[in-house]
Design a protein around this motif. Structure first.
Motif, PDB file in Angstrom:
ATOM      1  N   ARG A  74      39.695 -32.047  -2.766  1.00 13.56           N
ATOM      2  CA  ARG A  74      40.178 -32.590  -1.484  1.00 13.56           C
ATOM      3  C   ARG A  74      41.064 -31.540  -0.837  1.00 13.56           C
ATOM      4  N   ASP A 106      40.651 -42.320  -7.110  1.00 12.54           N
ATOM      5  CA  ASP A 106      39.462 -41.915  -7.880  1.00 12.54           C
ATOM      6  C   ASP A 106      39.526 -42.310  -9.355  1.00 12.54           C
ATOM      7  N   ASP A 127      36.877 -34.594 -13.484  1.00 14.65           N
ATOM      8  CA  ASP A 127      36.138 -34.610 -12.217  1.00 14.65           C
ATOM      9  C   ASP A 127      36.971 -33.825 -11.215  1.00 14.65           C
ATOM     10  N   SER A 146      41.457 -35.907 -12.928  1.00 10.88           N
ATOM     11  CA  SER A 146      40.692 -35.332 -11.812  1.00 10.88           C
ATOM     12  C   SER A 146      41.501 -34.286 -11.063  1.00 10.88           C
ATOM     13  N   ASN A 149      36.806 -33.495  -8.000  1.00  8.51           N
ATOM     14  CA  ASN A 149      37.073 -34.228  -6.755  1.00  8.51           C
ATOM     15  C   ASN A 149      37.901 -33.408  -5.765  1.00  8.51           C
ATOM     16  N   GLY A 205      30.926 -41.628  -6.998  1.00 13.63           N
ATOM     17  CA  GLY A 205      31.194 -40.647  -8.050  1.00 13.63           C
ATOM     18  C   GLY A 205      32.181 -41.176  -9.088  1.00 13.63           C
ATOM     19  N   ASP A 206      33.175 -41.920  -8.642  1.00 13.58           N
ATOM     20  CA  ASP A 206      34.166 -42.490  -9.577  1.00 13.58           C
ATOM     21  C   ASP A 206      33.490 -43.519 -10.479  1.00 13.58           C
ATOM     22  N   ASP A 233      31.708 -30.447  -4.202  1.00 11.17           N
ATOM     23  CA  ASP A 233      32.895 -29.879  -4.856  1.00 11.17           C
ATOM     24  C   ASP A 233      32.634 -28.439  -5.274  1.00 11.17           C
ATOM     25  N   ASP A 253      31.502 -41.705 -13.067  1.00 10.34           N
ATOM     26  CA  ASP A 253      32.345 -41.138 -14.135  1.00 10.34           C
ATOM     27  C   ASP A 253      32.710 -42.200 -15.178  1.00 10.34           C
ATOM     28  N   SER A 291      30.772 -33.178  -8.179  1.00  9.20           N
ATOM     29  CA  SER A 291      29.673 -33.471  -7.268  1.00  9.20           C
ATOM     30  C   SER A 291      29.290 -32.155  -6.591  1.00  9.20           C
TER      31      SER A 291
END
Ligand SMILES: Nc1ncnc2c1ncn2[C@@H]1O[C@H](COP(=O)(O)OP(=O)(O)O)[C@@H](O)[C@H]1O
Ligand SMILES: [Mg+2]
Length: 310
Positions: free
Chosen positions: A167, A35, A163, A132, A165, A255-256, A196, A259, A193
């Motif tokens: 996971r 990312d 961000d 991130s 992100n 999204g990356d 998230d 950013d 996002s």
């Protein structure tokens, strides 16, 4: 005094094997992805002066990845090649329900990053530090390293972009929430996002999510809404930025791209809403090709897309 770098990003870059050809084929296209590395390459393609901080294996893939960053004009003085750990990797398979990612990153060189190894001068000489939730999630030493990088940045007046992100294959929701919520008051810019924060906050409505981000301490929020565009908020004014219409084939990394492009445009002097409009076009274009890096657009591609639409 002008900073040496516009954006320094910290995290993990990995080898990508993207399945190609029909089902059952044994052909994979090899690339690189991650990312924060995608974001920093996107920013560099938009003309920002960038550097990346990570550890890669001292193996063929690690050296190829460092070459890629250099080719993209990303400074690699903060990239360490580690002889005792491999470069992480992932496979992308394309199934009936979209992409399936298979990661082989545990014990990777990047997961061994330590606060004491940070290139302090690099962080101090940047306008922005970009990190991130993945940078934090890959190991407990990485969580501490990101925390220390943010501390160094803030002390030096380097702004912090974050961000989350999220996971959940990397860390459980409770732990992720604890670390991410603790990071929010430390960042100048928060770039989540919708999915998230839905999971983190348990809120579904986009404006409610933006309010939650501000309440948790984020001063400036851009909520990315996939094909719906994004919301930009400085805590006083909330602006919806429409999506740029494209035929998306692969939204991975949008999204990356958003950013990195958003940061590059802020550094170039755009106000937040103008930066978001430009980043929305770049991110939309990034969905029109396969792979993490190849479809990231440069300035000219964004101009051409805007011209073609008007
Ligand atoms: N199908 C799409 N059409 C147009 N723009 C898109 C599309 N998917 C993503 N984008 C753009 O990319 C941005 C980031 O995408 P999103 O899917 O929200 O982030 P992430 O990749 O982090 O999940 C969006 O805010 C939007 O501007
Ligand atoms: Mg994302």
């Amino acid at each position: 005094m002008r900073a040496t770098f516009d954006i320094v990003a910290l995290g993990e870059a990995m080898v990508e094997f993207n399945h190609a050809g029909p089902r059952g084929s044994r052909t994979y296209l090899q690339g690189f992805g991650g990312d924060t590395s995608n974001a920093v390459i996107a920013a560099a393609r938009q003309g920002a002066r960038c550097a990346y901080v990570t550890r890669l294996g001292d193996d063929e893939f690690g050296r190829m990845c460092r070459c890629l960053l250099r080719r993209e004009h990303v400074d690699t003085s903060g990239v360490v090649l580690d002889a005792s750990a491999p470069t992480g990797l992932y496979f992308v398979h394309h199934g009936p329900d979209g992409h399936v990612f298979t990661y082989r990153r545990s014990g990777s060189a990047a997961s061994r990053m330590q606060p004491g190894d940070l290139p302090v001068a690099l962080l101090e000489r940047a306008t922005w530090l970009h990190v991130s939730g993945i940078s934090q999630a890959i190991s407990t030493s990485a969580t501490r390293t990101v925390r220390e990088a943010i501390r160094i940045a803030r002390q030096a007046g380097t702004r912090v972009s974050y961000d989350p992100n999220l996971r959940l294959t990397l860390w459980p929701l409770e732990r992720a929430r604890e670390v991410i919520v603790a990071t929010l008051p430390l960042c100048d810019l928060f770039l989540p996002s919708l999915d998230d924060v839905r999971q983190l906050a348990g809120i579904d409505h986009p404006t409610g999510i933006v309010d939650w981000c501000h309440q948790m301490g984020a001063p400036h929020v851009v909520l990315k809404l996939g094909s719906q565009g994004c919301l930009v908020s400085d805590g006083e004014e909330l602006t919806a930025v429409a999506p740029f219409r494209v035929d998306a084939v692969d939204a991975t990394g949008a999204g990356d791209c958003f950013d990195g492009t958003y940061l590059a445009r802020l550094v170039a002097g755009d106000d937040p809403v103008s930066a978001a409009r430009w980043a929305a076009v770049a991110a939309a274009l990034a969905t029109t090709g396969h792979g993490a890096v190849a479809p990231l657009p440069g300035v000219q591609a964004v101009w051409n897309a805007l011209k073609a639409q008007s």
